[in-house]
Design a protein around this motif. Structure first.
Motif, PDB file in Angstrom:
ATOM      1  N   ASN A 255       6.702 -17.311  16.124  1.00 55.34           N
ATOM      2  CA  ASN A 255       5.573 -18.251  16.264  1.00 55.34           C
ATOM      3  C   ASN A 255       4.536 -17.733  17.247  1.00 55.34           C
ATOM      4  OD1 ASN A 255       6.745 -20.196  14.488  1.00 55.34           O
ATOM      5  ND2 ASN A 255       8.072 -20.880  16.148  1.00 55.34           N
ATOM      6  N   SER A 256       4.209 -16.449  17.105  1.00 56.66           N
ATOM      7  CA  SER A 256       3.224 -15.836  17.980  1.00 56.66           C
ATOM      8  C   SER A 256       1.833 -16.404  17.705  1.00 56.66           C
ATOM      9  CB  SER A 256       3.202 -14.323  17.779  1.00 56.66           C
ATOM     10  OG  SER A 256       2.791 -14.003  16.465  1.00 56.66           O
ATOM     11  N   THR A 257       0.960 -16.250  18.681  1.00 58.37           N
ATOM     12  CA  THR A 257      -0.396 -16.804  18.559  1.00 58.37           C
ATOM     13  C   THR A 257      -1.214 -16.059  17.518  1.00 58.37           C
ATOM     14  OG1 THR A 257      -0.335 -17.456  20.883  1.00 58.37           O
ATOM     15  CG2 THR A 257      -2.498 -17.379  19.823  1.00 58.37           C
ATOM     16  N   HIS A 258      -1.144 -14.723  17.556  1.00 51.56           N
ATOM     17  CA  HIS A 258      -2.017 -13.914  16.707  1.00 51.56           C
ATOM     18  C   HIS A 258      -1.289 -13.210  15.567  1.00 51.56           C
ATOM     19  CE1 HIS A 258      -5.312 -14.645  19.449  1.00 51.56           C
ATOM     20  NE2 HIS A 258      -4.570 -14.244  20.462  1.00 51.56           N
ATOM     21  N   GLY A 259       0.005 -13.419  15.408  1.00 52.50           N
ATOM     22  CA  GLY A 259       0.695 -12.953  14.221  1.00 52.50           C
ATOM     23  C   GLY A 259       1.304 -11.573  14.324  1.00 52.50           C
ATOM     24  N   THR A 260       2.213 -11.295  13.376  1.00 56.39           N
ATOM     25  CA  THR A 260       2.891 -10.000  13.237  1.00 56.39           C
ATOM     26  C   THR A 260       2.496  -9.405  11.900  1.00 56.39           C
ATOM     27  OG1 THR A 260       4.754 -10.726  14.580  1.00 56.39           O
ATOM     28  CG2 THR A 260       5.127  -8.854  13.134  1.00 56.39           C
ATOM     29  N   PHE A 261       2.130  -8.115  11.892  1.00 57.27           N
ATOM     30  CA  PHE A 261       1.633  -7.466  10.682  1.00 57.27           C
ATOM     31  C   PHE A 261       2.556  -6.318  10.294  1.00 57.27           C
ATOM     32  CE2 PHE A 261      -1.868  -9.402  12.893  1.00 57.27           C
ATOM     33  CZ  PHE A 261      -2.539 -10.063  11.888  1.00 57.27           C
ATOM     34  N   LEU A 262       2.951  -6.292   9.008  1.00 56.63           N
ATOM     35  CA  LEU A 262       3.787  -5.222   8.468  1.00 56.63           C
ATOM     36  C   LEU A 262       2.989  -4.493   7.400  1.00 56.63           C
ATOM     37  CD1 LEU A 262       6.545  -3.790   8.243  1.00 56.63           C
ATOM     38  CD2 LEU A 262       7.190  -5.509   6.542  1.00 56.63           C
ATOM     39  N   ASN A 263       2.667  -3.226   7.669  1.00 55.03           N
ATOM     40  CA  ASN A 263       1.865  -2.414   6.746  1.00 55.03           C
ATOM     41  C   ASN A 263       0.560  -3.116   6.366  1.00 55.03           C
ATOM     42  OD1 ASN A 263       3.941  -0.476   6.693  1.00 55.03           O
ATOM     43  ND2 ASN A 263       4.976  -1.524   5.015  1.00 55.03           N
ATOM     44  N   GLY A 264      -0.053  -3.779   7.358  1.00 53.23           N
ATOM     45  CA  GLY A 264      -1.358  -4.387   7.147  1.00 53.23           C
ATOM     46  C   GLY A 264      -1.331  -5.812   6.644  1.00 53.23           C
ATOM     47  N   THR A 265      -0.123  -6.384   6.406  1.00 54.75           N
ATOM     48  CA  THR A 265      -0.018  -7.747   5.895  1.00 54.75           C
ATOM     49  C   THR A 265       0.685  -8.626   6.919  1.00 54.75           C
ATOM     50  OG1 THR A 265       0.092  -6.964   3.603  1.00 54.75           O
ATOM     51  CG2 THR A 265       0.861  -9.201   4.033  1.00 54.75           C
ATOM     52  N   ARG A 266       0.100  -9.782   7.196  1.00 56.26           N
ATOM     53  CA  ARG A 266       0.731 -10.690   8.157  1.00 56.26           C
ATOM     54  C   ARG A 266       2.001 -11.283   7.555  1.00 56.26           C
ATOM     55  NH1 ARG A 266      -2.352 -15.089  12.018  1.00 56.26           N
ATOM     56  NH2 ARG A 266      -0.490 -15.853  13.086  1.00 56.26           N
TER      57      ARG A 266
ATOM     58  N   LEU B 287       5.099   9.849   3.128  1.00 50.52           N
ATOM     59  CA  LEU B 287       4.441   9.270   4.302  1.00 50.52           C
ATOM     60  C   LEU B 287       2.975   8.968   4.012  1.00 50.52           C
ATOM     61  CD1 LEU B 287       5.922  11.524   7.133  1.00 50.52           C
ATOM     62  CD2 LEU B 287       6.417   9.119   6.744  1.00 50.52           C
ATOM     63  N   LEU B 288       2.327   9.917   3.338  1.00 45.27           N
ATOM     64  CA  LEU B 288       0.915   9.744   3.005  1.00 45.27           C
ATOM     65  C   LEU B 288       0.715   8.526   2.105  1.00 45.27           C
ATOM     66  CD1 LEU B 288      -1.902  11.016   3.271  1.00 45.27           C
ATOM     67  CD2 LEU B 288      -1.398  12.376   1.248  1.00 45.27           C
ATOM     68  N   HIS B 289       1.625   8.361   1.147  1.00 45.85           N
ATOM     69  CA  HIS B 289       1.548   7.218   0.235  1.00 45.85           C
ATOM     70  C   HIS B 289       1.633   5.903   1.004  1.00 45.85           C
ATOM     71  CE1 HIS B 289       2.113   4.884  -3.426  1.00 45.85           C
ATOM     72  NE2 HIS B 289       3.202   4.343  -2.894  1.00 45.85           N
ATOM     73  N   ASN B 290       2.578   5.824   1.952  1.00 46.89           N
ATOM     74  CA  ASN B 290       2.742   4.601   2.742  1.00 46.89           C
ATOM     75  C   ASN B 290       1.499   4.307   3.575  1.00 46.89           C
ATOM     76  OD1 ASN B 290       5.304   4.184   1.740  1.00 46.89           O
ATOM     77  ND2 ASN B 290       6.314   5.242   3.422  1.00 46.89           N
ATOM     78  N   VAL B 291       0.939   5.362   4.191  1.00 47.89           N
ATOM     79  CA  VAL B 291      -0.234   5.166   5.036  1.00 47.89           C
ATOM     80  C   VAL B 291      -1.435   4.760   4.199  1.00 47.89           C
ATOM     81  CG1 VAL B 291      -1.845   6.301   6.602  1.00 47.89           C
ATOM     82  CG2 VAL B 291       0.583   6.720   6.823  1.00 47.89           C
ATOM     83  N   LEU B 292      -1.594   5.386   3.027  1.00 46.78           N
ATOM     84  CA  LEU B 292      -2.705   5.026   2.155  1.00 46.78           C
ATOM     85  C   LEU B 292      -2.600   3.576   1.694  1.00 46.78           C
ATOM     86  CD1 LEU B 292      -3.008   8.260  -0.049  1.00 46.78           C
ATOM     87  CD2 LEU B 292      -4.666   7.435   1.637  1.00 46.78           C
ATOM     88  N   LEU B 293      -1.362   3.159   1.358  1.00 43.56           N
ATOM     89  CA  LEU B 293      -1.171   1.767   0.957  1.00 43.56           C
ATOM     90  C   LEU B 293      -1.510   0.823   2.103  1.00 43.56           C
ATOM     91  CD1 LEU B 293       2.157   1.793  -1.113  1.00 43.56           C
ATOM     92  CD2 LEU B 293      -0.163   1.486  -1.961  1.00 43.56           C
ATOM     93  N   ALA B 294      -1.050   1.190   3.316  1.00 41.68           N
ATOM     94  CA  ALA B 294      -1.328   0.347   4.474  1.00 41.68           C
ATOM     95  C   ALA B 294      -2.826   0.262   4.748  1.00 41.68           C
ATOM     96  CB  ALA B 294      -0.591   0.883   5.700  1.00 41.68           C
ATOM     97  N   GLU B 295      -3.514   1.400   4.628  1.00 46.26           N
ATOM     98  CA  GLU B 295      -4.954   1.399   4.887  1.00 46.26           C
ATOM     99  C   GLU B 295      -5.704   0.622   3.824  1.00 46.26           C
ATOM    100  OE1 GLU B 295      -6.754   5.102   5.718  1.00 46.26           O
ATOM    101  OE2 GLU B 295      -5.633   5.415   7.573  1.00 46.26           O
ATOM    102  N   GLU B 296      -5.277   0.752   2.559  1.00 47.88           N
ATOM    103  CA  GLU B 296      -5.922  -0.015   1.496  1.00 47.88           C
ATOM    104  C   GLU B 296      -5.715  -1.512   1.703  1.00 47.88           C
ATOM    105  OE1 GLU B 296      -7.945   0.844  -1.007  1.00 47.88           O
ATOM    106  OE2 GLU B 296      -7.979   2.823  -0.082  1.00 47.88           O
TER     107      GLU B 296
END
Length: 558
Positions: A76-87, A310-319
């Motif tokens: 229940n954090s104030t500003h949230g937790t993000f996993l690969n760019g998604t809260r 690794l590149l695939h994961n980072v690209l997905l996160a950035e997208e």
């Protein structure tokens, strides 16, 4: 060709199965093994992982180990937790995942499974753990030291390389590490990484053996790159002079290239087994010939495969991050656009105003406005051509112009002419329909209709359309405009609507039309009218923005 020795020695441990959180802050690099049932993260000094960031809550999140399944849970954090760019509130963690706390711009915490952990079932020669398993199987673990020195060297080097690759977070870090490692392994003079963009290979990074950045030039063998892409496998030539076909290539002959390694960077879908081409690693040398052993080639392939994953994961996160930012910005724009319309309509002693606007997308090109002056109330409704953000930008601009002109008591024809001039002299490719009117205390109405849906005058005995019309604004430079007048009696009202209501279609392709609007014009609440239109076109989605303004004249005696 000489290759650099590994920077550290590591032992193969098939039982190693503890994931690690890796991150870097102002105090340096950190590695936190998740060897407890739970690991707490937050700003408080009592947490297992302390993140000194004002956006991070004191007890922000916790990572649970539930039968060797690691799960992050937001507390229940104030500003949230993000996993690969998604809260997320609760989510399972997988190798390569990136956690961020409190902000998408905050500290990047990498969740990584230890090399050789055994958590992935079965050996796979296309992964680090698979290659280590196959190399270790050459002899029992008790006799590992009896392996040839070169094999142990490659094994240690690969372990070090895998750790370096997994330490990278952003695309540039991964690509830099990939080039440094492969230049070390092959001993060639230079290397390039190309990433696929719009079906073309675009240079992402180039380095020479000294670590300096180099740009792509005509000496790069595009033919070798194409061969690797078409064959979906590595294209390698240790000595181009020994291959008659390759030695005859113009780029090889002119630039005297002696060795080439071109490796597609592909991500394989574990379910469909289909591969996706992300980019290509290209290495070459003009000085000496290549001298890679079979193990070296395996190591080179494995590094490329790990880098692609690794590149695939980072690209997905950035997208996802870009998409999320776009959604947030669109939501802000929608709130601003909605806020430009009156939150509370003016309270008038002789009339009651109602209005509502429903965009068919996140943001629309319709707007309405109402302004109370000393002797009258001014009401406007408009519909900008198109939908979405472009229409909304023009709508907000026109609303500002019209609002200012009404407040300064400009005549309705002059306002229409000004708006028309503005749109015709700007290269925005947009036009608009609109109705502007002034309602006076005695019930007299002055109005101007610029190509808009005809207003409905709802009287006790009949419902009729106000026929007088003018050209659309923004289409004909120099068009002239004239206003018209009508009279309201107590109990009568005007309905102003955009074509999203009139053109609403049901499943049979029938339009709601002005006749449909007339049939429900007696409904007192505009929300009830809009709900009736929505029910008419259900289950079809709205194809245009819907805006409705109702002006109920009650007379001076009220």
């Amino acid at each position: 060709m000489t290759r650099l020795a590994p920077s550290a020695n590591y032992q193969v441990n098939a039982a190693m199965d503890v994931p690690i959180l890796r991150y870097a802050d102002q105090d340096g690099q950190h590695s936190v093994p998740l060897n407890a049932a739970s690991t707490s993260i937050g700003r408080s000094p009592g947490q297992d992982v302390v993140v000194s960031d004002p956006c991070v809550s004191r007890q922000h999140a916790i990572i649970l180990n539930e039968a060797n399944v690691w799960t992050v849970v937001d507390r229940n954090s104030t500003h949230g937790t993000f996993l690969n760019g998604t809260r997320v509130q609760r989510a399972e963690l997988k190798h390569g995942d990136i956690l961020q706390l409190g902000s998408m711009d905050g500290l990047r915490i990498h969740f990584q499974l230890e090399i050789g952990s055994g958590l992935d079932a079965g050996p796979d020669h296309n992964s680090v753990s698979g290659l280590l398993s196959s190399m270790a199987s050459l002899a029992p673990s008790s006799q590992l030291n009896s392996l040839e020195g070169s094999q142990i060297e490659r094994l240690n080097w690969l372990l070090s390389a895998a750790r370096q690759l997994n330490a990278g977070g952003a695309i540039t870090e991964i690509l830099t590490t990939l080039l440094q490692l492969t230049l070390q392994l092959t001993g060639v003079e230079r290397g390039f990484v190309f990433l696929r963009k719009d079906s073309e290979m675009k240079l992402a990074l180039g380095l020479n053996a000294d670590g300096r950045i180099v740009e792509e030039d005509s000496t790069v063998s595009r033919r070798a790159m194409q061969r690797a892409i078409e064959s979906e496998s590595k294209f390698s030539i240790s000595d181009t002079t020994a291959d008659e076909n390759v030695s005859a290539w113009a780029s090889v002959m002119i630039n005297k290239i002696r060795s080439i390694y071109a490796i597609p960077l592909r991500k394989r879908d574990s379910k469909s087994q289909q591969t996706e081409l992300l980019g290509l690693l290209y290495l070459d040398s003009q000085i000496g010939v290549g001298n890679l052993s079979e193990v070296d080639h395996q190591v080179l392939d494995t590094i490329a495969t790990e880098a692609a994953a690794l590149l695939h994961n980072v690209l997905l996160a950035e997208e996802e991050y870009k998409a999320r930012r776009a959604r947030e910005e669109l939501a802000i724009a929608a709130r601003i656009h909605s806020g430009l319309m009156p939150i509370t309509l003016p309270v008038i002693p002789y009339a009651v105003l109602q209005a509502k606007s429903i965009p068919c997308l996140e943001i629309g090109g319709d707007f309405y406005d109402a302004i109370m002056l000393e002797d009258c109330v001014c009401v406007g409704i408009a519909d900008v051509s198109g939908k979405g953000v472009p229409a909304a930008i023009v709508a907000a601009t026109l609303q500002g112009i019209i609002h200012a002109q009404l407040c300064s008591r400009q005549s309705l024809p002059d306002i229409a002419a000004l708006v028309n001039h503005f749109l015709c002299t700007r290269n925005v490719g947009k036009y608009a329909t609109m109705v502007l009117l002034k309602l006076f205390a005695d019930g007299s109405v002055e109005y101007i209709n610029c190509g808009h849906v005809k207003p409905l005058l709802v009287q006790s005995a009949e419902i009729r359309e106000l026929e007088e019309a003018n050209p659309i604004v923004g289409l004909l430079a120099g068009a002239t405009y004239a206003s018209a007048r009508c009279k309201l009696h107590p109990g009568e009202r005007l309905l102003l609507a955009t074509d999203g209501l009139a053109e609403a279609e049901n499943s049979a392709g029938e339009c709601f039309g002005n006749s449909g609007l007339g049939a429900i014009a007696h409904y007192e609440d505009v929300a009830e009218i809009l709900d009736s239109v929505a029910r008419f076109q259900a289950p079809n989605a709205a194809q245009d923005d819907c805006t409705l303004v109702a002006i109920q004249y009650n007379g001076l005696q009220a």
